[in-house]
Design a protein around this motif. Structure first.
Motif, PDB file in Angstrom:
ATOM      1  N   ASP A 116       0.858  -1.317   0.039  1.00 23.90           N
ATOM      2  CA  ASP A 116       0.054   0.122  -0.130  1.00 23.90           C
ATOM      3  C   ASP A 116       0.735   1.233  -0.019  1.00 23.90           C
ATOM      4  OD1 ASP A 116      -2.133  -1.622   0.002  1.00 23.90           O
ATOM      5  OD2 ASP A 116      -2.634  -1.437   2.341  1.00 23.90           O
ATOM      6  N   GLU A 117       1.938   1.179   0.591  1.00 22.44           N
ATOM      7  CA  GLU A 117       2.851   2.302   0.399  1.00 22.44           C
ATOM      8  C   GLU A 117       3.587   2.516  -0.867  1.00 22.44           C
ATOM      9  OE1 GLU A 117       5.532   3.400   4.087  1.00 22.44           O
ATOM     10  OE2 GLU A 117       5.230   1.541   4.517  1.00 22.44           O
ATOM     11  N   GLN A 118       3.800   1.356  -1.641  1.00 23.22           N
ATOM     12  CA  GLN A 118       4.391   1.729  -2.848  1.00 23.22           C
ATOM     13  C   GLN A 118       3.695   2.021  -4.125  1.00 23.22           C
ATOM     14  OE1 GLN A 118       6.621  -1.987  -3.722  1.00 23.22           O
ATOM     15  NE2 GLN A 118       8.222  -1.844  -2.413  1.00 23.22           N
ATOM     16  N   ARG A 119       2.265   1.555  -3.848  1.00 18.21           N
ATOM     17  CA  ARG A 119       1.312   1.771  -5.002  1.00 18.21           C
ATOM     18  C   ARG A 119       1.352   3.257  -5.508  1.00 18.21           C
ATOM     19  NH1 ARG A 119      -2.763  -0.264  -2.508  1.00 18.21           N
ATOM     20  NH2 ARG A 119      -2.663  -2.231  -3.666  1.00 18.21           N
ATOM     21  N   PRO A 120       1.058   4.310  -4.601  1.00 19.19           N
ATOM     22  CA  PRO A 120       1.118   5.627  -5.117  1.00 19.19           C
ATOM     23  C   PRO A 120       2.404   5.932  -6.102  1.00 19.19           C
ATOM     24  CG  PRO A 120       0.512   5.672  -2.672  1.00 19.19           C
ATOM     25  CD  PRO A 120       1.146   4.352  -3.005  1.00 19.19           C
ATOM     26  N   LEU A 121       3.355   5.284  -5.649  1.00 19.22           N
ATOM     27  CA  LEU A 121       4.614   5.812  -6.469  1.00 19.22           C
ATOM     28  C   LEU A 121       4.555   4.824  -7.840  1.00 19.22           C
ATOM     29  CD1 LEU A 121       5.592   6.197  -3.187  1.00 19.22           C
ATOM     30  CD2 LEU A 121       7.834   5.798  -4.166  1.00 19.22           C
ATOM     31  N   ILE A 122       4.192   3.531  -7.949  1.00 19.34           N
ATOM     32  CA  ILE A 122       3.986   3.067  -9.065  1.00 19.34           C
ATOM     33  C   ILE A 122       2.891   3.787 -10.070  1.00 19.34           C
ATOM     34  CG2 ILE A 122       3.225   0.832 -10.111  1.00 19.34           C
ATOM     35  CD1 ILE A 122       4.060  -0.503  -7.415  1.00 19.34           C
ATOM     36  N   GLN A 123       2.043   4.443  -9.347  1.00 18.77           N
ATOM     37  CA  GLN A 123       0.858   5.010 -10.107  1.00 18.77           C
ATOM     38  C   GLN A 123       1.448   6.250 -10.770  1.00 18.77           C
ATOM     39  OE1 GLN A 123      -2.151   5.297  -7.390  1.00 18.77           O
ATOM     40  NE2 GLN A 123      -3.066   3.410  -7.813  1.00 18.77           N
ATOM     41  N   ARG A 124       2.589   6.850 -10.305  1.00 23.10           N
ATOM     42  CA  ARG A 124       3.123   8.176 -10.819  1.00 23.10           C
ATOM     43  C   ARG A 124       3.878   7.942 -12.034  1.00 23.10           C
ATOM     44  NH1 ARG A 124       3.148   9.854  -5.023  1.00 23.10           N
ATOM     45  NH2 ARG A 124       5.007   9.199  -4.598  1.00 23.10           N
ATOM     46  N   HIS A 125       4.319   6.512 -12.166  1.00 17.28           N
ATOM     47  CA  HIS A 125       5.554   6.370 -12.977  1.00 17.28           C
ATOM     48  C   HIS A 125       5.177   5.292 -14.075  1.00 17.28           C
ATOM     49  CE1 HIS A 125       8.279   8.844 -10.659  1.00 17.28           C
ATOM     50  NE2 HIS A 125       7.856   8.021  -9.505  1.00 17.28           N
ATOM     51  N   ASN A 126       5.939   5.519 -15.335  1.00 22.75           N
ATOM     52  CA  ASN A 126       5.515   4.419 -16.417  1.00 22.75           C
ATOM     53  C   ASN A 126       6.564   3.226 -16.153  1.00 22.75           C
ATOM     54  OD1 ASN A 126       4.836   3.207 -19.020  1.00 22.75           O
ATOM     55  ND2 ASN A 126       6.165   4.552 -20.170  1.00 22.75           N
ATOM     56  N   ILE A 127       6.010   2.411 -15.362  1.00 21.51           N
ATOM     57  CA  ILE A 127       6.939   1.245 -14.892  1.00 21.51           C
ATOM     58  C   ILE A 127       5.972  -0.013 -14.677  1.00 21.51           C
ATOM     59  CG2 ILE A 127       7.066   2.027 -12.612  1.00 21.51           C
ATOM     60  CD1 ILE A 127       9.816   0.829 -12.737  1.00 21.51           C
ATOM     61  N   THR A 128       6.061  -1.109 -14.761  1.00 16.51           N
ATOM     62  CA  THR A 128       5.322  -2.191 -14.612  1.00 16.51           C
ATOM     63  C   THR A 128       5.492  -2.445 -12.916  1.00 16.51           C
ATOM     64  OG1 THR A 128       7.012  -3.978 -14.787  1.00 16.51           O
ATOM     65  CG2 THR A 128       5.484  -3.433 -16.548  1.00 16.51           C
ATOM     66  N   THR A 129       4.365  -3.014 -12.460  1.00 22.24           N
ATOM     67  CA  THR A 129       4.666  -3.289 -10.838  1.00 22.24           C
ATOM     68  C   THR A 129       5.521  -4.206 -10.560  1.00 22.24           C
ATOM     69  OG1 THR A 129       2.187  -2.781 -10.694  1.00 22.24           O
ATOM     70  CG2 THR A 129       3.304  -4.343  -8.915  1.00 22.24           C
ATOM     71  N   ALA A 130       5.647  -5.322 -11.587  1.00 18.27           N
ATOM     72  CA  ALA A 130       6.704  -6.249 -11.335  1.00 18.27           C
ATOM     73  C   ALA A 130       8.081  -5.737 -11.375  1.00 18.27           C
ATOM     74  CB  ALA A 130       6.691  -7.230 -12.613  1.00 18.27           C
ATOM     75  N   ASP A 131       8.635  -4.619 -12.489  1.00 21.85           N
ATOM     76  CA  ASP A 131       9.631  -4.024 -12.155  1.00 21.85           C
ATOM     77  C   ASP A 131       9.952  -3.217 -10.916  1.00 21.85           C
ATOM     78  OD1 ASP A 131      10.521  -5.301 -14.849  1.00 21.85           O
ATOM     79  OD2 ASP A 131      10.152  -3.559 -15.956  1.00 21.85           O
ATOM     80  N   PHE A 132       8.913  -2.634 -10.537  1.00 18.39           N
ATOM     81  CA  PHE A 132       9.014  -1.467  -9.470  1.00 18.39           C
ATOM     82  C   PHE A 132       9.485  -2.249  -8.271  1.00 18.39           C
ATOM     83  CE2 PHE A 132       7.617   0.817  -5.772  1.00 18.39           C
ATOM     84  CZ  PHE A 132       7.921   2.057  -6.156  1.00 18.39           C
ATOM     85  N   ILE A 133       8.829  -3.404  -7.967  1.00 14.77           N
ATOM     86  CA  ILE A 133       9.009  -4.039  -6.708  1.00 14.77           C
ATOM     87  C   ILE A 133      10.264  -4.533  -6.559  1.00 14.77           C
ATOM     88  CG2 ILE A 133       8.505  -6.503  -5.551  1.00 14.77           C
ATOM     89  CD1 ILE A 133       5.696  -6.109  -6.401  1.00 14.77           C
ATOM     90  N   GLN A 134      11.035  -4.856  -7.718  1.00 16.60           N
ATOM     91  CA  GLN A 134      12.649  -5.489  -7.618  1.00 16.60           C
ATOM     92  C   GLN A 134      13.459  -4.263  -7.546  1.00 16.60           C
ATOM     93  OE1 GLN A 134      12.920  -8.690  -7.031  1.00 16.60           O
ATOM     94  NE2 GLN A 134      10.729  -9.161  -7.215  1.00 16.60           N
ATOM     95  N   LEU A 135      12.955  -3.278  -8.213  1.00 12.31           N
ATOM     96  CA  LEU A 135      13.852  -1.932  -8.235  1.00 12.31           C
ATOM     97  C   LEU A 135      13.816  -1.378  -6.826  1.00 12.31           C
ATOM     98  CD1 LEU A 135      15.370   0.445  -9.564  1.00 12.31           C
ATOM     99  CD2 LEU A 135      12.828   1.641  -9.962  1.00 12.31           C
ATOM    100  N   ALA A 136      12.601  -1.242  -6.224  1.00  9.52           N
ATOM    101  CA  ALA A 136      12.523  -0.706  -4.888  1.00  9.52           C
ATOM    102  C   ALA A 136      13.307  -1.479  -3.702  1.00  9.52           C
ATOM    103  CB  ALA A 136      11.142  -0.653  -4.350  1.00  9.52           C
TER     104      ALA A 136
END
Length: 362
Positions: A116-136
Motif C-alpha cells: 500500500d505504501e508503494q502503490r502511489p509511487l507506481i501510479q506516478r511512473h511509467n513502470i510495471t509493478t513487477a519491475d517496480f517491486i524489484q527496483l525498490a
C-alpha cells in the motif's frame, strides 16, 4: 598478412567500442546509463529515496521492500505447473496486483502494508509493478552501509493471475522443505539459500510474534553486515511450536528475535559450514547475496530478454562495523555446528550487556 590481420582486429575492436559508446546515454539529470531505456528509472529512484526511504535511510521501509522482492519472486513452482495445476508466478508483481488474494496467504502476513505504501509511487511512473517491486528492493538496500550494489532489470510483464499458495517458506518450516522449495522455484542450491538469507541482516519481524513488533534479527539492523550469521549461532531456546511464538527461537540478546528456520539452517549439516563462512567475511557476504538476489529477481523470466539497468543503483555506503560478539558474550557462547572448521575468534564489545532496540515503525 600479419599486419593486415592486426589491422582488421583493431578496426573490429574499435567498432565494438564505438557501438558500446553509441548505446550509452546521458539522462536528463546527468546520469550516464548503458541503455537509454533506463533513463525512465531516474525519476522513480528519486521518488523512492525521497518519499519512501526518508531521504536515503536504511529503515523499516527498506526492510519491508526487500522482503517484498522475495515474497513476490519465490511464488513460482515448475513442479505445480508441470502437473497442470498452475502456471506463471515469479517476479511478476502478482503479490501487489492480486493483493486481495496473496496477502491472505499465511506466509505473506503483513506485506500489505508495504504494498500500500508503494502503490502511489507506481501510479506516478511509467513502470510495471513487477519491475517496480524489484527496483525498490535494490535501491533500498543500497542505503545500508556495507550492502552490495544490486543488479536491476526492467522489461518484466505484469502478472495476469495470482501466485499459488504455499510457495513462500515460513519460519516453522523444516530445512528439508525449505531447501526443496527453493530448488523447485529456481534451482537454488543450499549455498544460495544461505546467501539469500543475508537479507535478514537488515530485517525485523512484526508478525512472527505480534507482541513484540519491529524486533530485529541481529543487533545491527541498520547495517548490512555479518552479525546475523554470528548471532544466530549463539545458544538459544526453542519456544513451543504453537501460539504467537510459533517459528521463534529465544535469543540470548534481549530484544532480538531468531527465526526457527534460521536457527536450524545455521545448524544443519548441509548448510552449517556455508552459514559460518559468512562470519567476518564482508566481501563474501556482498558477492554471494548479489548473485543470489540477481537469480531471484528474474525468476519466471528470460534474463536475456530484459534490459540491465544496474547503473541506476547508487553506490552503497562503506561497511560501518567490524564482526564482534555483543557485550558479555564470547566464543564460549557459540553452538558450534560446522564440523570441519572452527568458529572464528572475534572480539567482544566492551561494557555491560545491553538490549537490542526495536526498529522504529514507519
Amino acid at each position: 598478412m600479419a599486419f593486415k590481420a592486426l589491422l582488421v582486429s583493431v578496426l573490429a575492436a574499435l567498432q565494438v567500442a564505438n557501438g558500446a559508446l553509441i548505446r550509452r546515454a546521458t539522462c536528463s539529470d546527468g546520469t550516464v546509463v548503458a541503455n537509454s531505456a533506463c533513463c525512465v528509472l531516474i525519476p522513480v529512484v528519486q521518488d523512492l529515496q525521497t518519499n519512501l526511504f526518508d531521504g536515503g535511510e536504511c529503515g523499516e521501509e527498506v526492510h519491508e521492500s526487500l522482503r517484498l522482492t522475495f515474497h513476490d519472486a519465490i511464488g513460482i513452482s515448475p513442479a505445480i505447473a508441470a502437473r497442470g495445476q498452475f502456471g506463471g508466478g515469479g517476479a511478476d508483481g502478482s503479490i501487489a496486483l492480486f493483493e486481495d488474494i496473496e496477502t491472505n496467504f499465511h506466509a505473506n502476513l503483513g506485506v500489505d502494508e508495504i504494498i500500500d505504501e508503494q502503490r502511489p509511487l507506481i501510479q506516478r511512473h511509467n513502470i510495471t509493478t513487477a519491475d517496480f517491486i524489484q527496483l525498490a528492493g535494490a535501491i533500498g538496500v543500497a542505503n545500508c552501509p556495507g550492502a552490495p550494489q544490486l543488479d536491476v532489470f526492467i522489461g518484466r510483464a505484469d502478472a495476469t493471475q495470482p501466485a499459488p499458495d504455499l510457495t513462500v517458506p515460513e519460519p516453522f518450516d523444516t530445512v528439508d522443505s525449505i531447501l526443496a522449495r527453493f530448488s523447485d522455484a529456481g534451482g537454488f542450491s543450499a549455498a544460495e539459500v544461505v546467501a539469500l538469507l543475508a537479507s535478514h541482516t537488515v530485517a525485523a519481524a512484526d508478525h512472527v510474534d505480534p507482541s513484540i513488533p519491529g524486533t530485529p534479527f541481529d543487533s545491527t539492523p541498520e547495517l548490512f553486515d555479518t552479525q546475523f550469521f554470528i548471532e544466530t549461532q549463539l545458544r538459544g531456546t526453542l519456544f513451543p511450536g504453537t501460539g504467537g511464538n510459533q517459528g521463534e527461537v529465544e535469543s540470548p540478546l534481549h530484544g532480538e528475535l531468531r527465526l526457527q528456520s534460521d536457527s536450524e539452517l545455521a545448524r544443519d549439516s548441509r548448510t552449517a559450514c556455508e552459514w559460518q563462512s559468512f562470519v567476518n567475511n564482508q566481501a563474501k557476504l556482498q558477492s554471494a547475496f548479489k548473485a543470489a538476489f540477481r537469480k531471484m529477481t528474474v525468476l519466471g523470466h528470460d534474463e536475456t530478454q530484459l534490459i540491465d539497468c544496474s547503473d541506476v543503483v547508487q553506490t552503497p555506503p562503506a561497511p560501518a562495523s567490524n564482526a564482534h560478539f555483543p557485550a558479555g558474550l564470547s566464543n564460549a557462547d557459540i553452538e558450534q555446528a560446522c564440523a570441519s572448521t572452527p568458529f572464528p575468534t572475534l572480539p567482544t564489545d566492551p561494557g555491560p550487556v545491553t538490549s537490542v532496540a526495536p526498529v522504529p515503525p514507519s
